[in-house]
Design an enzyme around this catalytic site. Structure first.
Site, PDB file in Angstrom:
ATOM      1  N   ASN A  10      63.702  16.254  35.246  1.00 44.05           N
ATOM      2  CA  ASN A  10      64.012  14.826  35.212  1.00 44.05           C
ATOM      3  C   ASN A  10      63.541  14.240  36.540  1.00 44.05           C
ATOM      4  O   ASN A  10      64.204  14.407  37.555  1.00 44.05           O
ATOM      5  CB  ASN A  10      65.528  14.645  35.023  1.00 44.05           C
ATOM      6  CG  ASN A  10      65.953  13.197  35.159  1.00 44.05           C
ATOM      7  OD1 ASN A  10      65.119  12.291  35.157  1.00 44.05           O
ATOM      8  ND2 ASN A  10      67.258  12.969  35.268  1.00 44.05           N
ATOM      9  N   LYS A  12      63.326  11.241  37.427  1.00 44.15           N
ATOM     10  CA  LYS A  12      64.020   9.994  37.812  1.00 44.15           C
ATOM     11  C   LYS A  12      62.998   8.946  38.274  1.00 44.15           C
ATOM     12  O   LYS A  12      61.886   8.928  37.768  1.00 44.15           O
ATOM     13  CB  LYS A  12      65.094  10.283  38.870  1.00 44.15           C
ATOM     14  CG  LYS A  12      66.022  11.406  38.424  1.00 44.15           C
ATOM     15  CD  LYS A  12      67.264  11.541  39.257  1.00 44.15           C
ATOM     16  CE  LYS A  12      68.084  12.703  38.717  1.00 44.15           C
ATOM     17  NZ  LYS A  12      69.391  12.824  39.346  1.00 44.15           N
ATOM     18  N   HIS A  97      72.142   9.763  30.514  1.00 45.40           N
ATOM     19  CA  HIS A  97      72.272  10.336  31.859  1.00 45.40           C
ATOM     20  C   HIS A  97      73.377   9.586  32.613  1.00 45.40           C
ATOM     21  O   HIS A  97      73.538   8.377  32.437  1.00 45.40           O
ATOM     22  CB  HIS A  97      70.940  10.237  32.607  1.00 45.40           C
ATOM     23  CG  HIS A  97      70.951  11.032  33.880  1.00 45.40           C
ATOM     24  ND1 HIS A  97      71.564  10.577  35.017  1.00 45.40           N
ATOM     25  CD2 HIS A  97      70.474  12.256  34.173  1.00 45.40           C
ATOM     26  CE1 HIS A  97      71.449  11.497  35.965  1.00 45.40           C
ATOM     27  NE2 HIS A  97      70.802  12.525  35.476  1.00 45.40           N
ATOM     28  N   GLU A  99      73.550   8.529  35.502  1.00 44.30           N
ATOM     29  CA  GLU A  99      73.074   7.395  36.300  1.00 44.30           C
ATOM     30  C   GLU A  99      72.896   6.165  35.416  1.00 44.30           C
ATOM     31  O   GLU A  99      73.100   5.035  35.861  1.00 44.30           O
ATOM     32  CB  GLU A  99      71.768   7.785  37.017  1.00 44.30           C
ATOM     33  CG  GLU A  99      72.063   8.734  38.171  1.00 44.30           C
ATOM     34  CD  GLU A  99      70.944   9.695  38.537  1.00 44.30           C
ATOM     35  OE1 GLU A  99      69.798   9.496  38.083  1.00 44.30           O
ATOM     36  OE2 GLU A  99      71.229  10.660  39.272  1.00 44.30           O
ATOM     37  N   GLU A 167      76.054  17.863  32.672  1.00 41.70           N
ATOM     38  CA  GLU A 167      75.757  17.549  34.072  1.00 41.70           C
ATOM     39  C   GLU A 167      77.009  16.999  34.752  1.00 41.70           C
ATOM     40  O   GLU A 167      77.281  15.797  34.655  1.00 41.70           O
ATOM     41  CB  GLU A 167      74.637  16.511  34.151  1.00 41.70           C
ATOM     42  CG  GLU A 167      73.335  16.959  33.512  1.00 41.70           C
ATOM     43  CD  GLU A 167      72.148  16.200  34.070  1.00 41.70           C
ATOM     44  OE1 GLU A 167      71.271  16.830  34.647  1.00 41.70           O
ATOM     45  OE2 GLU A 167      72.127  14.962  33.964  1.00 41.70           O
ATOM     46  N   GLY A 173      72.472  15.721  42.436  1.00 43.61           N
ATOM     47  CA  GLY A 173      71.845  15.243  43.662  1.00 43.61           C
ATOM     48  C   GLY A 173      72.682  15.453  44.911  1.00 43.61           C
ATOM     49  O   GLY A 173      72.394  14.904  45.966  1.00 43.61           O
ATOM     50  N   SER A 213      72.043  19.872  40.691  1.00 45.28           N
ATOM     51  CA  SER A 213      71.630  20.691  41.835  1.00 45.28           C
ATOM     52  C   SER A 213      71.211  22.104  41.446  1.00 45.28           C
ATOM     53  O   SER A 213      71.400  23.049  42.212  1.00 45.28           O
ATOM     54  CB  SER A 213      72.722  20.716  42.915  1.00 45.28           C
ATOM     55  OG  SER A 213      72.980  19.396  43.384  1.00 45.28           O
TER      56      SER A 213
END
Ligand code: PGA
Length: 251
Positions: A10, A12, A97, A99, A167, A173, A213
């Site tokens: 991904n 991003k 996701h 985010e 996730e 991150g 991560s």
């Protein structure tokens, strides 16, 4: 039942054309000269899809989008439909996701509608779920993930057309990875929820990726867990060496 590992990058909102196509070309040349025991997918930002598709053509690496709209077309300024991704040559799309759930207030219902659009367009869909740190600290991890499975999975989901990415939001991150045991516990709970929702065969066949991560050092331990069927990788997917090492870590 054996599930083929899926290693998905991904990217991003990273890379301009030169970097993105160089990264894709680097991975493609490794695929052509080496071998991996897993399926490989990269999900660059929309602007790079065409260049990346061209760069990986014939390598066996599939390309996907990072989001899609629930509608096929229409007055949705700035959005991209699943059919447009399919038309371009994409094989998959990520939806839900964390985010996007946070930055764009996407609810389970929105994520489910997007996932159903993806299936209708003929794409494989990766549905992301995961708890926040507050939810984990409150002991709600399994409940939150079960609820998201029930609310976000598309009608018509099968082991072939749908992948789940677990996730934990606190691991994305942050460099703070779930331990293999922590991840396995949630993956097993997700699979048991799938058993009730989709039946034994679909639940046993559906891939559940870990994301948060994952890197070249911890991938082998995570991927060796019984219910971890691959990774959705952010930061480490932007470095060809690291992404390739993760792919080589497949059991
Ligand atoms: P990360 O991102 O690997 O950088 O933690 C994973 C993801 O958000 O999909």
């Amino acid at each position: 039942m054996s599930r083929r590992i899926l290693i998905a990058g991904n990217w991003k909102m990273n890379c301009l054309q030169a970097d993105g196509t160089a990264l894709a070309a680097d991975l493609a040349s490794r695929m052509k000269s080496g071998s991996v025991k897993c399926d490989m997918l990269v999900c660059p930002p929309f602007t790079l899809l065409k260049g990346v598709l061209d760069a990986v053509a014939g390598s066996g690496i599939a390309v996907g989008g990072q989001d899609c709209h629930a509608a096929e077309k229409g007055a949705h300024t700035g959005d991209t439909s699943a059919w447009m991704l399919k038309d371009l040559g994409c094989a998959a799309v990520i939806v839900g996701h964390s985010e996007r759930r946070t930055n764009h207030a996407e609810t389970d219902a929105v994520v489910k509608a997007k996932a159903e659009a993806a299936l209708a367009a003929g794409l494989m869909v990766i549905v992301c779920i995961g708890e926040t740190l507050d939810e984990r600290d409150a002991g709600k991890t399994l409940e939150v993930n079960r609820t998201q499975v029930q609310g976000s999975l598309p009608d018509g989901a099968t082991a072939e057309n749908t992948v789940i990415a677990y996730e934990p939001v606190w691991a994305i991150g942050t460099g703070r990875t779930a331990t293999p045991d922590q991840a396995q516990e949630v993956h097993a709970a997700i699979r048991s929820e799938l058993r009730g929702k989709l039946g034994e065969a679909a639940a046993n066949g559906m891939r559940i990726l870990y994301g948060g991560s994952m890197n070249a050092k911890n991938a082998a331990d995570l991927l060796s867990q019984a219910d971890i069927d691959g990774g959705l990788i952010g930061g480490a997917a932007l470095k060809a060496d690291d992404f390739w090492t993760i792919a080589q870590s497949c059991p």
